[in-house]
Design a protein around this motif. Structure first.
Motif, PDB file in Angstrom:
ATOM      1  N   PHE A 196       0.868  -1.477  -0.026  1.00 53.64           N
ATOM      2  CA  PHE A 196       0.309   0.062  -0.094  1.00 53.64           C
ATOM      3  C   PHE A 196       0.826   1.263   0.098  1.00 53.64           C
ATOM      4  N   ASP A 197       1.774   1.178   0.810  1.00 48.03           N
ATOM      5  CA  ASP A 197       2.836   2.615   0.867  1.00 48.03           C
ATOM      6  C   ASP A 197       3.531   2.691  -0.298  1.00 48.03           C
ATOM      7  N   GLN A 198       4.034   1.524  -0.936  1.00 50.21           N
ATOM      8  CA  GLN A 198       4.730   1.794  -2.123  1.00 50.21           C
ATOM      9  C   GLN A 198       3.861   2.010  -3.436  1.00 50.21           C
ATOM     10  N   TYR A 199       2.645   1.768  -3.091  1.00 52.03           N
ATOM     11  CA  TYR A 199       1.728   1.921  -4.436  1.00 52.03           C
ATOM     12  C   TYR A 199       1.734   3.397  -4.273  1.00 52.03           C
ATOM     13  N   GLN A 200       1.389   3.971  -3.172  1.00 51.23           N
ATOM     14  CA  GLN A 200       1.249   5.380  -3.194  1.00 51.23           C
ATOM     15  C   GLN A 200       2.403   6.323  -3.576  1.00 51.23           C
ATOM     16  N   LEU A 226     -11.989  -4.046   3.385  1.00 50.06           N
ATOM     17  CA  LEU A 226     -10.755  -4.924   3.536  1.00 50.06           C
ATOM     18  C   LEU A 226      -9.357  -4.231   3.885  1.00 50.06           C
ATOM     19  N   ALA A 227      -9.370  -3.140   2.776  1.00 47.82           N
ATOM     20  CA  ALA A 227      -8.234  -2.360   2.919  1.00 47.82           C
ATOM     21  C   ALA A 227      -7.974  -1.766   4.351  1.00 47.82           C
ATOM     22  N   SER A 228      -8.981  -1.151   4.630  1.00 49.45           N
ATOM     23  CA  SER A 228      -9.091  -0.592   6.180  1.00 49.45           C
ATOM     24  C   SER A 228      -8.551  -1.885   7.259  1.00 49.45           C
TER      25      SER A 228
END
Length: 307
Positions: A196-200, A226-228
């Motif tokens: 998630f962090d790398q995607y952002q 699910l992401a939460s």
């Protein structure tokens, strides 16, 4: 004993008993739960106390709350079965919380839930998912129900994280569903937080932004939930509790389900996230929004004020 009093007593008792199977493994000292094993436990004595509490001229609400909020999961299950045998009534079932249950339970806990589901409803949860849902939502729920999420590894796989980021970025058209469902339901949470962090960093926006643009309806809701959960499970539940308290009439089903199911696992963490985000303790919020017998039960589960 009046009919009204009897119904009230059974209602409170059955309301709490209906959620007993949702609590996770038995708590032990050192966990972040608020509920501990009751040392001097006797299922017969507890059932007798509950039966006495709903007999006579009035309902002994204090006794009901004291018993059902001071026994751990295994003890409450024993009480539930014995109480049902004595009253010849079913304890009912929780509302439809498929996404929440499938997304927040560990593989062993999930397997237990599925086993109980099949026993109670005489059908596999997968069959009900297939009959009641379709499309991306169905694929997501079926994948979660398999309980095949990878276990946590202390080894950080940077290559896999990069591959997953690129796969999520590049998925389009028909292939987007399969790719997103596979990655979000199979990878372990620690790995997915890095993804998630790398995607952002790579896209300039959070993964949830893409979910809102590419998915719709129930599928979008399920993926966002699910992401939460993956990002911060305690915060996820804090948000749900806050939402349940903000409704015109508090959502008692949601409040009871979450407080019981997390009381032996991470309710202290949920309380901390609630206070941090909303500036008011969960305990005080329950006091202000919930009334009557349910307030006593919920406050007993919450346990204490967070200053």
């Amino acid at each position: 004993m009046s009919v009204t009093s009897e119904k009230t007593g059974l209602s409170l008792t059955q309301e709490i008993l209906s959620h007993l199977g949702l609590a996770n493994k038995t708590a032990a000292w050192g966990t972040l739960g608020t509920l501990r094993t009751f040392v001097s436990f006797s299922v017969d004595k507890d059932v007798q106390r509950l039966l006495r509490a709903i007999a006579g001229q009035g309902v002994d609400h204090t006794a009901i709350v004291d018993v059902l909020t001071n026994r751990n999961r295994e003890q409450r299950q024993l009480i539930s079965r014995a109480f049902q045998e004595r009253t010849q009534q079913n304890s009912g079932s929780a509302e439809d919380v498929v996404v929440e249950i499938l997304a927040t339970r560990t593989p062993p806990q999930l397997q237990e839930c599925l086993t109980v589901y099949k026993h109670d409803f005489q059908v596999k949860v997968e069959e009900d998912i297939k009959s009641e849902t379709s499309g991306t939502l169905q694929d997501l729920l079926l994948s979660l129900a398999k309980g095949g999420r990878e276990s946590y590894s202390e080894i950080i796989d940077y290559n896999l994280a990069e591959q997953d980021v690129q796969a999520l970025k590049g998925a389009t058209g028909i292939g987007i569903e399969e790719t997103w469902v596979l990655i979000l339901t199979q990878r372990n949470p620690e790995h997915l937080v890095r993804v998630f962090d790398q995607y952002q960093r790579c896209t300039g926006h959070e993964l949830e932004h893409t979910v809102r643009n590419c998915f719709h309806g129930d599928a979008q809701m399920a993926l966002l939930s699910l992401a939460s959960v993956i990002r911060n499970t305690a915060l996820y539940f804090a948000d749900k509790l806050h939402q349940a308290l903000q409704e015109t009439e508090p959502n008692y089903q949601t409040l009871m389900r979450i407080l019981i199911s997390r009381s032996e696992t991470d309710l202290l963490s949920i309380r901390a996230e609630f206070k941090k985000k909303f500036g008011k303790s969960l305990y005080s919020s329950l006091q202000g929004a919930v009334k009557g017998d349910c307030q006593l039960a919920l406050l007993a589960l919450c346990r204490a004020e967070d200053l």
